[in-house]
Motif scaffolding. Structure first.
Motif, PDB file in Angstrom:
ATOM      1  N   ALA A  84       0.845  -1.206   0.000  1.00 24.29           N
ATOM      2  CA  ALA A  84       0.000   0.000   0.000  1.00 24.29           C
ATOM      3  C   ALA A  84       0.876   1.250   0.000  1.00 24.29           C
ATOM      4  N   ALA A  85       1.958   1.235   0.777  1.00 25.89           N
ATOM      5  CA  ALA A  85       2.884   2.374   0.797  1.00 25.89           C
ATOM      6  C   ALA A  85       3.542   2.548  -0.570  1.00 25.89           C
ATOM      7  N   LEU A  86       3.941   1.426  -1.186  1.00 29.49           N
ATOM      8  CA  LEU A  86       4.523   1.494  -2.532  1.00 29.49           C
ATOM      9  C   LEU A  86       3.532   2.084  -3.521  1.00 29.49           C
ATOM     10  N   ALA A  87       2.292   1.621  -3.469  1.00 27.42           N
ATOM     11  CA  ALA A  87       1.269   2.121  -4.389  1.00 27.42           C
ATOM     12  C   ALA A  87       1.069   3.623  -4.205  1.00 27.42           C
ATOM     13  N   SER A  88       1.082   4.069  -2.958  1.00 24.55           N
ATOM     14  CA  SER A  88       0.939   5.491  -2.682  1.00 24.55           C
ATOM     15  C   SER A  88       2.104   6.277  -3.270  1.00 24.55           C
ATOM     16  N   MET A  89       3.316   5.771  -3.101  1.00 26.21           N
ATOM     17  CA  MET A  89       4.484   6.460  -3.633  1.00 26.21           C
ATOM     18  C   MET A  89       4.469   6.474  -5.159  1.00 26.21           C
ATOM     19  N   ILE A  90       4.060   5.373  -5.765  1.00 25.33           N
ATOM     20  CA  ILE A  90       3.988   5.307  -7.227  1.00 25.33           C
ATOM     21  C   ILE A  90       2.937   6.300  -7.729  1.00 25.33           C
ATOM     22  N   ARG A  91       1.791   6.321  -7.063  1.00 23.31           N
ATOM     23  CA  ARG A  91       0.706   7.231  -7.445  1.00 23.31           C
ATOM     24  C   ARG A  91       1.144   8.701  -7.315  1.00 23.31           C
ATOM     25  N   ARG A  92       1.952   8.998  -6.295  1.00 20.54           N
ATOM     26  CA  ARG A  92       2.440  10.365  -6.082  1.00 20.54           C
ATOM     27  C   ARG A  92       3.685  10.663  -6.920  1.00 20.54           C
ATOM     28  N   ARG A  93       4.116   9.702  -7.709  1.00 19.04           N
ATOM     29  CA  ARG A  93       5.287   9.836  -8.573  1.00 19.04           C
ATOM     30  C   ARG A  93       6.569  10.167  -7.784  1.00 19.04           C
ATOM     31  N   ARG A  95      10.173   9.900  -6.624  1.00 16.90           N
ATOM     32  CA  ARG A  95      11.393   9.501  -7.343  1.00 16.90           C
ATOM     33  C   ARG A  95      12.527   9.119  -6.386  1.00 16.90           C
ATOM     34  N   VAL A  96      12.258   9.166  -5.084  1.00 14.40           N
ATOM     35  CA  VAL A  96      13.247   8.809  -4.072  1.00 14.40           C
ATOM     36  C   VAL A  96      13.358   7.283  -4.022  1.00 14.40           C
ATOM     37  N   PRO A  97      14.561   6.731  -3.981  1.00 12.99           N
ATOM     38  CA  PRO A  97      14.707   5.271  -3.923  1.00 12.99           C
ATOM     39  C   PRO A  97      13.966   4.665  -2.733  1.00 12.99           C
ATOM     40  N   CYS A  98      13.429   3.500  -2.963  1.00  9.61           N
ATOM     41  CA  CYS A  98      12.665   2.777  -1.943  1.00  9.61           C
ATOM     42  C   CYS A  98      13.626   2.168  -0.913  1.00  9.61           C
ATOM     43  N   ARG A  99      13.296   2.308   0.352  1.00 10.43           N
ATOM     44  CA  ARG A  99      14.092   1.741   1.441  1.00 10.43           C
ATOM     45  C   ARG A  99      13.383   0.540   2.065  1.00 10.43           C
ATOM     46  N   CYS A 100      12.451  -0.044   1.333  1.00  8.25           N
ATOM     47  CA  CYS A 100      11.643  -1.137   1.873  1.00  8.25           C
ATOM     48  C   CYS A 100      12.493  -2.327   2.321  1.00  8.25           C
ATOM     49  N   GLY A 104      17.599   0.728  -1.325  1.00 11.66           N
ATOM     50  CA  GLY A 104      17.372   0.579  -2.754  1.00 11.66           C
ATOM     51  C   GLY A 104      17.960   1.742  -3.533  1.00 11.66           C
ATOM     52  N   ARG A 105      18.149   1.537  -4.795  1.00 11.08           N
ATOM     53  CA  ARG A 105      18.725   2.592  -5.641  1.00 11.08           C
ATOM     54  C   ARG A 105      17.720   3.128  -6.644  1.00 11.08           C
ATOM     55  N   ARG A 106      16.582   2.488  -6.754  1.00 13.25           N
ATOM     56  CA  ARG A 106      15.581   2.877  -7.753  1.00 13.25           C
ATOM     57  C   ARG A 106      14.326   3.390  -7.068  1.00 13.25           C
ATOM     58  N   PRO A 107      13.618   4.302  -7.725  1.00 14.51           N
ATOM     59  CA  PRO A 107      12.338   4.752  -7.183  1.00 14.51           C
ATOM     60  C   PRO A 107      11.336   3.597  -7.172  1.00 14.51           C
ATOM     61  N   GLY A 109       8.437   1.142  -7.967  1.00 12.64           N
ATOM     62  CA  GLY A 109       7.851   0.792  -9.253  1.00 12.64           C
ATOM     63  C   GLY A 109       7.399  -0.651  -9.281  1.00 12.64           C
ATOM     64  N   PRO A 110       7.178  -1.168 -10.469  1.00 12.33           N
ATOM     65  CA  PRO A 110       6.639  -2.519 -10.625  1.00 12.33           C
ATOM     66  C   PRO A 110       7.521  -3.620 -10.050  1.00 12.33           C
ATOM     67  N   VAL A 111       8.841  -3.410 -10.029  1.00 10.30           N
ATOM     68  CA  VAL A 111       9.739  -4.442  -9.499  1.00 10.30           C
ATOM     69  C   VAL A 111       9.466  -4.665  -8.015  1.00 10.30           C
ATOM     70  N   GLN A 112       9.324  -3.583  -7.257  1.00  9.09           N
ATOM     71  CA  GLN A 112       9.066  -3.719  -5.830  1.00  9.09           C
ATOM     72  C   GLN A 112       7.686  -4.323  -5.571  1.00  9.09           C
ATOM     73  N   VAL A 113       6.710  -3.964  -6.380  1.00  8.18           N
ATOM     74  CA  VAL A 113       5.363  -4.525  -6.228  1.00  8.18           C
ATOM     75  C   VAL A 113       5.396  -6.024  -6.545  1.00  8.18           C
ATOM     76  N   ALA A 114       6.115  -6.400  -7.598  1.00  6.67           N
ATOM     77  CA  ALA A 114       6.231  -7.821  -7.956  1.00  6.67           C
ATOM     78  C   ALA A 114       6.944  -8.595  -6.854  1.00  6.67           C
ATOM     79  N   ARG A 115       8.001  -8.014  -6.291  1.00 10.62           N
ATOM     80  CA  ARG A 115       8.716  -8.645  -5.181  1.00 10.62           C
ATOM     81  C   ARG A 115       7.775  -8.900  -4.016  1.00 10.62           C
ATOM     82  N   ASN A 116       7.000  -7.893  -3.637  1.00 11.41           N
ATOM     83  CA  ASN A 116       6.072  -8.054  -2.526  1.00 11.41           C
ATOM     84  C   ASN A 116       5.009  -9.099  -2.834  1.00 11.41           C
TER      85      ASN A 116
END
Length: 168
Positions: A84-93, A95-100, A104-107, A109-116
């Motif tokens: 849900a947090a990822l979806a919120s960040m993606i929706r808000r566009r 660009r800060v790398p994900c620390r989930c 992480g080095r990438r904002p 996106g779909p890779v993190q959602v697929a991983r989850n």
């Protein structure tokens, strides 16, 4: 069925323990996580130790036979919150790398959602196996292969962002 349970336990434990450890790998890592949580996810920084404790507790809970089903349920709940947090960040566009799962080095996106999603599938299968009362024969020959496979899967999922980046 026991081998499947053991593999799921190893995968979830490795992924969640690795995630918790990455967040507390040093003062700088923990400070970065707290800042990221407050600024990017919009969760108060005081929740950082709760997030780390929830991940570490989940990693331990899935490994203990008496709490494995609960641990898998906790993993699913945490993954739902993380997604849900990822979806919120993606929706808000954002660009800060994900620390989930560490630094992480990438904002987001779909890779993190697929991983989850993949990790949630592993947790669901593990939860069903644990709830079914799979009997595990605790010998090295019986446990080593599913532990190795599960640990490799957990590591692969935790590092999926880096693997996809290398493939690009």
């Amino acid at each position: 069925m026991p081998a499947l349970l053991v593999g799921c336990q190893a995968a979830v434990a490795v992924a969640f323990a690795g995630s918790a450890l990455a967040k507390v790998a040093g003062r700088a890592a923990y400070a970065d996580f707290r800042r990221w949580l407050a600024r990017t996810v919009r969760v108060p920084a005081w929740a950082a130790p709760l997030a780390v404790a929830a991940e570490a507790g989940t990693a331990v809970a899935v490994l203990v036979p008496a709490t494995a089903a609960f641990g898998f349920g906790a993993a699913l709940a945490l993954l739902a919150v993380f997604t849900a947090a990822l979806a919120s960040m993606i929706r808000r566009r954002v660009r800060v790398p994900c620390r989930c799962f560490g630094a992480g080095r990438r904002p987001p996106g779909p890779v993190q959602v697929a991983r989850n999603g993949a990790l949630a599938l592993v947790a669901a299968v593990g939860g069903v196996s644990a709830a079914a009362g799979a009997e595990i024969v605790w010998t090295a020959a019986a446990v080593a292969p599913p532990v190795a496979a599960g640990a490799a899967l957990g590591l692969l999922l935790a590092e999926l962002e880096e693997i996809v980046e290398l493939a690009r």
